[in-house]
Structure formats: structure tokens, C-alpha cells
Design a protein around this motif. Sequence first.
Motif, PDB file in Angstrom:
ATOM      1  N   ALA A  50      52.217  27.304  34.532  1.00 53.75           N
ATOM      2  CA  ALA A  50      51.799  28.635  34.707  1.00 53.75           C
ATOM      3  C   ALA A  50      52.170  29.844  34.836  1.00 53.75           C
ATOM      4  O   ALA A  50      52.072  31.036  33.776  1.00 53.75           O
ATOM      5  N   THR A  51      53.186  30.605  36.067  1.00 57.93           N
ATOM      6  CA  THR A  51      54.119  31.470  36.312  1.00 57.93           C
ATOM      7  C   THR A  51      55.164  31.183  36.441  1.00 57.93           C
ATOM      8  O   THR A  51      55.455  30.169  36.104  1.00 57.93           O
ATOM      9  N   ARG A 101      43.207  31.326  28.541  1.00 60.72           N
ATOM     10  CA  ARG A 101      44.357  30.660  29.552  1.00 60.72           C
ATOM     11  C   ARG A 101      44.750  29.294  28.488  1.00 60.72           C
ATOM     12  O   ARG A 101      46.136  29.214  28.863  1.00 60.72           O
ATOM     13  N   TYR A 102      44.107  28.568  27.666  1.00 59.27           N
ATOM     14  CA  TYR A 102      45.183  27.706  26.921  1.00 59.27           C
ATOM     15  C   TYR A 102      43.863  27.167  25.726  1.00 59.27           C
ATOM     16  O   TYR A 102      42.631  27.687  25.805  1.00 59.27           O
ATOM     17  N   TYR A 128      47.803  36.473  34.832  1.00 60.06           N
ATOM     18  CA  TYR A 128      49.144  36.778  34.362  1.00 60.06           C
ATOM     19  C   TYR A 128      49.049  35.953  32.698  1.00 60.06           C
ATOM     20  O   TYR A 128      50.901  35.967  32.830  1.00 60.06           O
ATOM     21  N   ASP A 129      48.971  35.307  32.647  1.00 61.60           N
ATOM     22  CA  ASP A 129      48.697  34.753  31.038  1.00 61.60           C
ATOM     23  C   ASP A 129      48.890  36.182  30.007  1.00 61.60           C
ATOM     24  O   ASP A 129      49.952  36.117  29.261  1.00 61.60           O
ATOM     25  N   ASN A 130      48.264  36.749  30.441  1.00 61.42           N
ATOM     26  CA  ASN A 130      48.019  37.923  29.790  1.00 61.42           C
ATOM     27  C   ASN A 130      48.972  38.976  29.615  1.00 61.42           C
ATOM     28  O   ASN A 130      49.971  39.293  29.057  1.00 61.42           O
ATOM     29  N   HIS A 157      54.578  31.906  26.891  1.00 56.04           N
ATOM     30  CA  HIS A 157      55.120  33.043  26.891  1.00 56.04           C
ATOM     31  C   HIS A 157      56.365  32.961  27.889  1.00 56.04           C
ATOM     32  O   HIS A 157      57.172  33.745  27.001  1.00 56.04           O
ATOM     33  N   PHE A 191      48.683  25.113  26.077  1.00 49.45           N
ATOM     34  CA  PHE A 191      49.377  26.426  26.121  1.00 49.45           C
ATOM     35  C   PHE A 191      50.302  27.368  26.224  1.00 49.45           C
ATOM     36  O   PHE A 191      51.303  27.074  25.046  1.00 49.45           O
TER      37      PHE A 191
END
Length: 695
Positions: free
Chosen positions: A558-559, A245-246, A262-264, A201, A198
Amino acid sequence: MNRLAQATSPYLLQHADNPVDWWPWCDEAFAEAKRRDVPVLISVGYAACHWCHVMAHESFEDETVGALVNAGFVAIKVDREERPDVDAVYMTATQAMTGQGGWPMTVFATPDGTPFFCGTYFPKPNFVRLLESVGTAWREQREAVLRQGAAVVEAIGGAQAVGGPTAPLTAGLLDAAADQLAAEYDETNAGFGGAPKFPPHMNLLFLLRHHQRTGSARSLEIVRHTAEAMARGGLHDQLAGGFARYSVDAHWTVPHFEKMLYDNALLLRVYTQLWRLTGDPLARRVARDTARFLADELHRPGGGFASALDADTDGVEGLTYVWTPAQLVAVLGEDDGRFAADLFDVTEVGTFEPRPAAGSDDADAAGHGTAGTSVLRLARDVDDADPEIRDRWRSVVGRLLTARDTRPQPARDDKVVAAWNGLAITALVEFLQVVAIRVTSDDEDANLMDGIAIVADGALRETAEHLARVHLVDGRLRRASRDGVVGEPAGVLEDHGCVAEAFCALHQLTGEGRWLELAGGLLDVALARFAAGDGGFYDTADDAERLVARPADPTDNATPSGRSAIAAALTAYAALSGETRYREAAEAALSTVAPIVGRHARFTGYAAATGEALLSGPYEIAVVTDDPAGDPLVAAAHRHAPPGAVVVAGRPDQPGVPLLADRPLVDGRPTAYVCRGFVCQRPVTSVDDLVAQLG
């Protein structure tokens, strides 16, 4: 009777025509289970989830399975993104029972919501046997089922407890966290851990701030290496920008194709800050393209940012994105097709679907003869290449994207989640601030960057207005909206933290006092309704719906966790407002996470990044000027801002901007005022003096 047709969640709407008699999460569903004396089947997933689609197609769309579910259970469908509180409680139960978790999540519970059997994806034959076994156990072994449920509730209550050990989040703990990340770093492939891998970030944001504070070359190198590996891999969309996502492998080649907001947003912050600190051309390009992806692909005109693009297209994962060498030639011609195949590592064997044997059934079914398909990854450097190579690469990218746009496209989950939109606003504000100081008129893509900045600015302002107008109801945040209509689920702690931090960022960008006022209101709600007595926070408010446990997860996944998000917002707000009680609340919140930071650094990245900001000061930089957009003092403040610094520029005593109060021009000249932890240095009027104070 399936009751999902009126849902606001796209995930629930995907199941509205199932033969399963789904209920949304509601008291009436549990009352019905109690009336019928049957267990509850709770199925949790989200719209962009590949295996959720698989289980839906195999089981929930099947008439026989539907009849079996309807006869023996009350079935409840939950969107984990709309109800993160429900998801958190039952995910903790699933992990306690099975040692792992994921989605789709499948939970069997008593009519009062107590889970007694949990799992994730079940193939249809297994699911049918499970339904039969659970039904039999409920009828014939009720006492054992209830004992199991009581044990699970006790376990998750302990896992979600507050009131554990606390300690100040010191420089020593943050140094230990950076050392631990360095020790766990994948020296070969970059990032952390193996497959699936993953994007880390939040850890990268922490390491960038750690590098700023300590000068650690090792921390910076980890960020640069990982940023490059992700950007050049299949995780990054080489044509349209944005990240998946991963990666299903350890070296970033083959992604799980869903693209999450959220990833971006978090990755945009990483590449933007790496560009700010180093001027790295790859970081600049990826930040630009990620901002464009957010503004073009996820922003909804007049509203907020959509949650995700689906992993599948017409039920096939990767259909939109993968290529064969022959397809490249068909679009680009022979010469450019070969150039693109070499540049993007598109081979006859394939990186996504290896080539089946010629003449086999698999080859026929693949629909492209004996060629495998490949995910585009950047196998050659382009950012430092000769101008003619860069021009050719840009031409190829444009033509391939035009061709790809004619293919079937993945579905978009268009619900607006408050927390994730807050993350996007903060990221885009930082991007615009760096664009203003890093782009000059002689840059080769200055016009493109300026155009993206204009669109991004409009998107983030529309999004902030949408959150303030639609999601704020009677001073409290709601979690999600769709098509301009807000849903019933209440906002959780991460919503209040991420949106408050975003409003603080927007206050700095615009100089408008209303955004700081709104941020303060959200933080006051968090302190009044979510706070625990030890300085920590629960994830749900004290007047929220009662679940079998009150979630209070301190770790970033993830967040950012709700606790990390609220600490970050409290830190920024305290610096902008000058009110020390908010800083004290941030320090107390981080003290409940500090014991975890030094031991489990990979799961406390956002908390550690906020700790770096507090350790730095954070710096409060006010520039009084009539030209906030063009003043060299403002540019210097942004370029040299220490970790977590806040920067506000505008006229002296500008209404609603505490940092500009009682701060006049010196000798009629624009003036910078630098404070650190509420202790101020002398005002300065030259860029050199300002840089010296920030060093």
C-alpha cells in the motif's frame, strides 16, 4: 481493567470502553500472560477499517464475549499504523498459515509472543467457538500448540530474511518490469487485477519515468487510461476531491470509502507528473482537487496531516457520499437534478445499493422508498466540454457539496504518521513546482489554483516543522503523534526514508540548508541502525524492541517498502549533496530488490521508479539567480526535468546548498549548471541551451 484510555491511537481509543480487558502492546501484557499461564490474543486493526468496526461491535462490545476473553486470555490491541513492525511480523504469520491476510487480524500467541493460530475477521458465533477451542487446546494439547508455534516462527523467519540474491537494477530489468505490467494490464477497465481493485500509484509513477527515459508510448497510455478511469469512477470523490482506498469492483465504480493519506499523496504525484509531462486537463483538475483535499480535509492547523477519513459514518458505510435521483432534485431542482443524475450516473436502481422490491422490508429499512443509492461517478467528459457545460457542472458540484456537508460526516483518524506525512510533503512540493510552470494568468481557474497552492504551501511547511519539532527525538524519528504529543513507538525504516525524501524535496523548494542537513541525519541513522550486511535493510533498528522475527520486507504494497523509500531518499540526497557514498548505498539497496523487479513488477513500483532515477543520472540541476520563483531557467528546469532529477535555484554560494557552491553567474546573467551522475556539462544562460542539455 481496560488499559486503553490513555492511548494516543484513535483506534485503541475506540476500544477503551469495551468489556474486554485490553492491554496495549507492552512487555507487561506478556508478563501477565506468563504469570497466568494463558495464551495471548493479539487483535490488530486501524481506525478507518470497516470490518474492524464490525468485529468490534459484534464481539468486543459484547459482555459475554468479553467475559470469555478475559477468563482465558490476555488481550492486546494493536494499531497497525502505529506499530507497523508488529503488524508485519504477525501478518506474515497469518499469510503463512491461511494463505491470505487482512484486517482485523486475529492472532493467538504464547506468552513469549510466538503465534500458533492466526486469522482475520470472525463473526461472533465463530469467534466464540474459536476462543473455546483455543483455550481447550492450550490446556490439553500444549505440546502440539508449541510445535505449531515453532513451525510458524521458522516460516516467518525465512520469509523476512535478508541476504538473498542480489543483482544490479539494470535498464534490461526495468524494461522487463514495464513489459510485465503491460502484459498484466486490464485493457477494458484499466489498472491491474480484478476486484477488489487498488489504485496502482507506485506502478504508474514508475511507468511515467520509464516513458520519459525510453519514449514508450505504451507506458504513457497505461498511465493515462488508468488515471482517467480512476478519476471518473466512484473511487474519486467527485465533489470534494481525494480518493478512496480501493474499488470493490473491477471497474472503479463502488469504493471502500475510507480515504487514506498515503494513497492520496501518491496519487497526487501521479496526476501532477502526468500534468507536467502532457498538459492533460483532467490530470490538472484532479491534481488540483487532490491537493485541496489534503490541505483542507486532512491537514491539522499547526501540525501534520491526519491519517485517514473513516469508511463508515454512524456505523453505515457510504452514508455521507451516496445519492438517489430524488435527493439530487431536492438539492438542485428538476432541471439541474436530471442533469446531475445523467452526469454522475445516479439511477433509480442504484450503483451502491440496488433497489429492493417495492413494499419489502428492505425497502422500508433503506429509508428512501424503493430507490437504490448511487456513488457519484463522472459518466460524461467535462474537462474538454463546452464552457457552458463546465460552468453548469461547477455550479452543480458546489451546491451538492454544500448539501453533503450538512449530512453526518465520517470520523477522522487524526494521528500523524511520520512516513505518510513525508509522502504528502513530497507530493505537495512537486505539485507546487508544476503549478509554477503550468498556470498562466489567462487560465480560467488560475485564481483558484493559486489559492490552493498558497494553502498547500502553508500546510506542507507546517507539517515539516511538526516532524522536525515533535517526531525527531534525540536524532531519531518516532512513528506517530496526536494532538502535538509524540507517541513512544520508534520510527521504522519507511519513516526514515519517506521523511528524508520529503526534507530533500523541501530543500529544493525553499533553498534552505537545514532541510538537507536533517535529511542527511536521518539517512545516517538508517545506515547505522537499519542496514544489513548485504546492502539491504531491516525494517526495524538494531536497538528496537525484539519481536519473534525482525521484519525486512523488500516489496512495495500500500506504501513504499522501507527499502524502496530509503533508496529513493539516498538517491535524492546524493544528488543534492554530492556525496557518492549515499548513491552507492542506494544502488546496493536496490540490488537486493532487483531479482524481484523483473518477476513481480506490481509489487516493486517504487523501487523501479527509483531505479529509473538512478539510470537517468539522476540529473543535478542548479540555477544561480536572484529570482528563483520567476526565472525562466528555473521553469524550464522543472518542465523538462528527467526522471528523479533534483533542481535547486538561488544565489551563488547560498549557505547550506551544495549545488550552488562555486557556481557564479556567467556574464552577470542567470546561469544553469547541469550535471549527471556527478559529471557536469558547460554552464548555460539560455532556456534553449538548457532544454537541449536535459533532452
